[in-house]
Design a protein around this motif. Structure first.
Motif, mmCIF file in Angstrom:
data_model
loop_
_atom_site.group_PDB
_atom_site.id
_atom_site.type_symbol
_atom_site.label_atom_id
_atom_site.label_comp_id
_atom_site.label_asym_id
_atom_site.label_seq_id
_atom_site.Cartn_x
_atom_site.Cartn_y
_atom_site.Cartn_z
ATOM 1 N N SER A 179 0.826 -1.206 0.000
ATOM 2 C CA SER A 179 0.000 0.000 0.000
ATOM 3 C C SER A 179 0.858 1.253 0.000
ATOM 4 O O SER A 179 0.600 2.205 -0.762
ATOM 5 C CB SER A 179 -0.935 -0.017 1.215
ATOM 6 O OG SER A 179 -1.724 1.146 1.260
ATOM 7 N N LEU A 180 1.893 1.276 0.824
ATOM 8 C CA LEU A 180 2.766 2.455 0.903
ATOM 9 C C LEU A 180 3.588 2.635 -0.370
ATOM 10 O O LEU A 180 3.825 3.764 -0.822
ATOM 11 C CB LEU A 180 3.693 2.343 2.117
ATOM 12 C CG LEU A 180 3.001 2.444 3.479
ATOM 13 C CD1 LEU A 180 3.983 2.139 4.601
ATOM 14 C CD2 LEU A 180 2.380 3.820 3.672
ATOM 15 N N LEU A 181 4.028 1.541 -0.961
ATOM 16 C CA LEU A 181 4.807 1.627 -2.200
ATOM 17 C C LEU A 181 3.980 2.232 -3.328
ATOM 18 O O LEU A 181 4.504 2.954 -4.182
ATOM 19 C CB LEU A 181 5.299 0.239 -2.608
ATOM 20 C CG LEU A 181 6.463 -0.328 -1.800
ATOM 21 C CD1 LEU A 181 6.611 -1.825 -2.046
ATOM 22 C CD2 LEU A 181 7.770 0.397 -2.147
ATOM 23 N N SER A 182 2.684 1.940 -3.327
ATOM 24 C CA SER A 182 1.839 2.418 -4.419
ATOM 25 C C SER A 182 1.201 3.770 -4.151
ATOM 26 O O SER A 182 0.686 4.392 -5.080
ATOM 27 C CB SER A 182 0.745 1.389 -4.715
ATOM 28 O OG SER A 182 -0.105 1.230 -3.603
ATOM 29 N N SER A 183 1.227 4.229 -2.912
ATOM 30 C CA SER A 183 0.513 5.465 -2.592
ATOM 31 C C SER A 183 1.397 6.580 -2.043
ATOM 32 O O SER A 183 0.904 7.680 -1.799
ATOM 33 C CB SER A 183 -0.600 5.173 -1.576
ATOM 34 O OG SER A 183 -0.056 4.666 -0.365
ATOM 35 N N THR A 184 2.692 6.317 -1.841
ATOM 36 C CA THR A 184 3.599 7.340 -1.321
ATOM 37 C C THR A 184 4.911 7.322 -2.105
ATOM 38 O O THR A 184 5.160 6.416 -2.898
ATOM 39 C CB THR A 184 3.930 7.113 0.169
ATOM 40 O OG1 THR A 184 4.871 6.019 0.287
ATOM 41 C CG2 THR A 184 2.688 6.800 0.986
ATOM 42 N N THR A 185 5.732 8.322 -1.849
ATOM 43 C CA THR A 185 7.078 8.376 -2.446
ATOM 44 C C THR A 185 8.151 8.092 -1.391
ATOM 45 O O THR A 185 9.328 8.368 -1.609
ATOM 46 C CB THR A 185 7.333 9.759 -3.075
ATOM 47 O OG1 THR A 185 7.171 10.776 -2.065
ATOM 48 C CG2 THR A 185 6.369 10.028 -4.213
ATOM 49 N N GLN A 186 7.755 7.530 -0.264
ATOM 50 C CA GLN A 186 8.726 7.199 0.769
ATOM 51 C C GLN A 186 9.803 6.264 0.240
ATOM 52 O O GLN A 186 9.508 5.331 -0.512
ATOM 53 C CB GLN A 186 8.036 6.498 1.941
ATOM 54 C CG GLN A 186 7.264 7.386 2.882
ATOM 55 C CD GLN A 186 6.671 6.560 4.020
ATOM 56 O OE1 GLN A 186 5.537 6.106 3.940
ATOM 57 N NE2 GLN A 186 7.443 6.369 5.073
#
Length: 272
Positions: free
Chosen positions: A220-227
């Motif tokens: 989820s974070l890989l697809s929704s953030t640039t972290q």
């Protein structure tokens, strides 16, 4: 005492005319949306941008970009839509014979993606009987039948057991540093009870559940953030980018960076 009977979620009608056998709903969510409901139609929902989550009474699903959620008619579900653009296509089960009687997450090949995007010209709440639309949705259903044979394990089981429900909730809230001991202290059970009760209720060990929960959150974070991948690894409890990469590749068959690149290329294609 007998278990309390949980009332059915409300039936949400999607069409004005019962003779309309298929149609779409396009949704742009900026504020969080989540509510339990069901349909008298089959539904496939595709995340055009961002990632969404969907709960049924038995399972918690992640809906990342390039994947779709399949929800057969009558299945109670609660989507969690937050900063996401989705397209949902609905099919009358009396007209369209579609397999897979349970909810599932499936990959969306380019042909299905483009057909779903094209289908938004036929919104179900305004659609009248339309032979052209029916022919198109029959073709889309044919592509969908093939995709339904490729269900993916992008889900976590859930339980009605209040103790296990608390364990799952605490685990999800503390993915970065959770331990079995911390969960047991928070919920008020022993580690022995955790091992036995969790496996009996959900069919997997707590540690396997934790690993899957961390991987789903990472997706989820890989697809929704640039972290950076290293920050995501720390946020979900893997500790290092290399540890996340090993687990991610074992589970999905690709590296976290490849997954993110693939999602970003999809976003670029859709915005072109």
């Amino acid at each position: 005492m007998p278990d309390a009977v949980v009332p059915l979620a409300p039936l949400l009608p999607m069409r004005r005319r019962l003779t309309v056998s298929a149609g779409t709903v396009e949704h742009h969510a900026t504020e969080p949306i989540s509510y339990w409901h069901r349909h008298d139609l089959h539904e496939i929902e595709y995340a055009v941008r961002g990632s969404a989550e969907i709960r049924t009474r038995s399972t918690h699903y992640l809906l990342p970009p390039r994947y779709a959620a399949w929800l057969p008619a009558g299945v109670e579900h609660s989507p969690l839509l937050r900063d996401v653009h989705t397209v949902a296509v609905f099919f009358d089960p009396a007209v369209f014979s579609l397999p897979c009687p349970r909810a599932a997450i499936i990959p969306v090949p380019p042909v299905l993606r483009e057909m779903m995007r094209y289908a938004v010209r036929w919104p179900i709440e305004r659609l009248h009987d339309d032979p052209e639309a029916l022919a198109f949705f029959e073709a889309l259903a044919g592509v969908l039948r093939q995709a339904l044979a490729q269900e993916l394990p992008l889900s976590l089981p859930v339980s009605d057991d209040p103790v296990i429900r608390d364990v799952v909730a605490y685990t999800a809230a503390h993915l970065d540093d959770v331990t079995a001991g911390a969960v047991c202290r928070a919920v008020g059970i022993s580690e022995r009870v955790l091992r036995r009760r969790f496996a009996a209720e959900l069919g997997q060990t707590w540690r396997d559940h934790l690993q899957h929960a961390r991987l789903l959150r990472a997706m989820s974070l890989l697809s929704s953030t640039t972290q950076p991948v290293g920050e995501i690894a720390a946020a979900v409890g893997f500790g290092s980018a290399s540890a996340l990469a090993r687990a991610f590749r074992t589970w999905t068959g690709e590296a976290p960076t490849a997954y993110r690149d693939r999602w970003q290329s999809t976003r670029a294609e859709l915005s072109a």
